[in-house]
Motif scaffolding. Sequence first.
Motif, PDB file in Angstrom:
ATOM      1  N   LEU A  24       0.816  -1.214   0.000  1.00 43.07           N
ATOM      2  CA  LEU A  24       0.000   0.000   0.000  1.00 43.07           C
ATOM      3  C   LEU A  24       0.852   1.267   0.000  1.00 43.07           C
ATOM      4  O   LEU A  24       0.416   2.310  -0.483  1.00 43.07           O
ATOM      5  CB  LEU A  24      -0.959   0.000   1.183  1.00 43.07           C
ATOM      6  N   HIS A  28      -2.091   3.113  -4.193  1.00 43.88           N
ATOM      7  CA  HIS A  28      -3.414   2.592  -3.827  1.00 43.88           C
ATOM      8  C   HIS A  28      -3.673   1.249  -4.506  1.00 43.88           C
ATOM      9  O   HIS A  28      -3.467   1.087  -5.702  1.00 43.88           O
ATOM     10  CB  HIS A  28      -4.499   3.590  -4.218  1.00 43.88           C
ATOM     11  N   ASN A  29      -4.133   0.294  -3.692  1.00 44.76           N
ATOM     12  CA  ASN A  29      -4.451  -1.039  -4.193  1.00 44.76           C
ATOM     13  C   ASN A  29      -5.686  -1.519  -3.426  1.00 44.76           C
ATOM     14  O   ASN A  29      -5.573  -1.939  -2.270  1.00 44.76           O
ATOM     15  CB  ASN A  29      -3.263  -1.977  -3.962  1.00 44.76           C
ATOM     16  N   PRO A  30      -6.864  -1.460  -4.043  1.00 43.70           N
ATOM     17  CA  PRO A  30      -8.097  -1.819  -3.332  1.00 43.70           C
ATOM     18  C   PRO A  30      -8.103  -3.246  -2.781  1.00 43.70           C
ATOM     19  O   PRO A  30      -8.588  -3.480  -1.678  1.00 43.70           O
ATOM     20  CB  PRO A  30      -9.193  -1.643  -4.386  1.00 43.70           C
ATOM     21  N   ALA A  33      -5.959  -3.296   0.317  1.00 44.68           N
ATOM     22  CA  ALA A  33      -6.633  -2.587   1.403  1.00 44.68           C
ATOM     23  C   ALA A  33      -7.713  -3.465   2.036  1.00 44.68           C
ATOM     24  O   ALA A  33      -7.855  -3.509   3.257  1.00 44.68           O
ATOM     25  CB  ALA A  33      -7.232  -1.284   0.894  1.00 44.68           C
TER      26      ALA A  33
END
Length: 79
Positions: A24, A28-30, A33
Amino acid sequence: MTLTQIHKEIEEISEQRAGLWHTLSEGHNPAAATELKSLSERLDHLWDEERTLKAALRFGDRDHIVARARVEERLERAA
Protein backbone atom coordinates in the motif's frame (compact mmCIF):
# COMPACT_ATOMS: atom_id res chain seq x y z
CA MET A 1 -6.67 -23.24 20.30
CA THR A 2 -3.65 -23.17 22.57
CA LEU A 3 -1.63 -20.08 23.43
CA THR A 4 1.21 -21.36 21.26
CA GLN A 5 -1.08 -21.77 18.27
CA ILE A 6 -2.58 -18.33 18.81
CA HIS A 7 0.87 -16.71 19.04
CA LYS A 8 2.02 -18.53 15.90
CA GLU A 9 -1.02 -17.36 13.94
CA ILE A 10 -0.61 -13.80 15.26
CA GLU A 11 3.00 -13.81 14.10
CA GLU A 12 2.10 -15.15 10.63
CA ILE A 13 -0.74 -12.66 10.13
CA SER A 14 1.41 -9.79 11.38
CA GLU A 15 4.05 -10.64 8.75
CA GLN A 16 1.38 -10.78 6.04
CA ARG A 17 -0.01 -7.47 7.22
CA ALA A 18 3.44 -5.86 7.13
CA GLY A 19 3.78 -6.97 3.51
CA LEU A 20 0.42 -5.46 2.68
CA TRP A 21 1.40 -2.17 4.32
CA HIS A 22 4.49 -2.18 2.11
CA THR A 23 2.33 -2.84 -0.96
CA LEU A 24 0.00 0.00 0.00
CA SER A 25 2.94 2.36 0.55
CA GLU A 26 3.75 1.97 -3.15
CA GLY A 27 0.31 3.15 -4.21
CA HIS A 28 -3.41 2.59 -3.83
CA ASN A 29 -4.45 -1.04 -4.19
CA PRO A 30 -8.10 -1.82 -3.33
CA ALA A 31 -7.51 -5.58 -3.05
CA ALA A 32 -4.61 -5.07 -0.65
CA ALA A 33 -6.63 -2.59 1.40
CA THR A 34 -9.50 -5.07 1.69
CA GLU A 35 -7.16 -7.89 2.70
CA LEU A 36 -5.43 -5.61 5.21
CA LYS A 37 -8.76 -4.83 6.85
CA SER A 38 -9.60 -8.53 7.01
CA LEU A 39 -6.23 -9.41 8.54
CA SER A 40 -6.53 -6.61 11.10
CA GLU A 41 -9.96 -7.90 12.15
CA ARG A 42 -8.54 -11.42 12.46
CA LEU A 43 -5.68 -10.12 14.61
CA ASP A 44 -8.14 -8.31 16.88
CA HIS A 45 -10.08 -11.55 17.27
CA LEU A 46 -6.90 -13.53 18.03
CA TRP A 47 -5.77 -11.02 20.67
CA ASP A 48 -9.22 -11.22 22.29
CA GLU A 49 -9.03 -15.01 22.22
CA GLU A 50 -5.56 -14.91 23.77
CA ARG A 51 -6.74 -12.63 26.62
CA THR A 52 -9.75 -14.87 27.26
CA LEU A 53 -7.61 -18.00 27.32
CA LYS A 54 -5.04 -16.44 29.65
CA ALA A 55 -7.80 -15.31 32.01
CA ALA A 56 -9.33 -18.80 31.99
CA LEU A 57 -5.96 -20.39 32.71
CA ARG A 58 -5.28 -17.96 35.53
CA PHE A 59 -8.70 -17.64 37.15
CA GLY A 60 -10.70 -20.64 35.93
CA ASP A 61 -13.74 -21.09 33.74
CA ARG A 62 -15.74 -17.88 33.26
CA ASP A 63 -19.13 -19.59 33.73
CA HIS A 64 -17.97 -21.10 37.01
CA ILE A 65 -16.75 -17.71 38.26
CA VAL A 66 -20.03 -16.01 37.32
CA ALA A 67 -22.07 -18.75 38.98
CA ARG A 68 -20.00 -18.48 42.16
CA ALA A 69 -20.39 -14.68 42.20
CA ARG A 70 -24.16 -15.00 41.87
CA VAL A 71 -24.30 -17.44 44.77
CA GLU A 72 -22.21 -15.09 46.91
CA GLU A 73 -24.46 -12.18 45.94
CA ARG A 74 -27.56 -14.12 46.98
CA LEU A 75 -25.94 -15.05 50.27
CA GLU A 76 -25.10 -11.40 50.97
CA ARG A 77 -28.67 -10.33 50.25
CA ALA A 78 -30.07 -13.07 52.49
CA ALA A 79 -27.80 -12.09 55.40
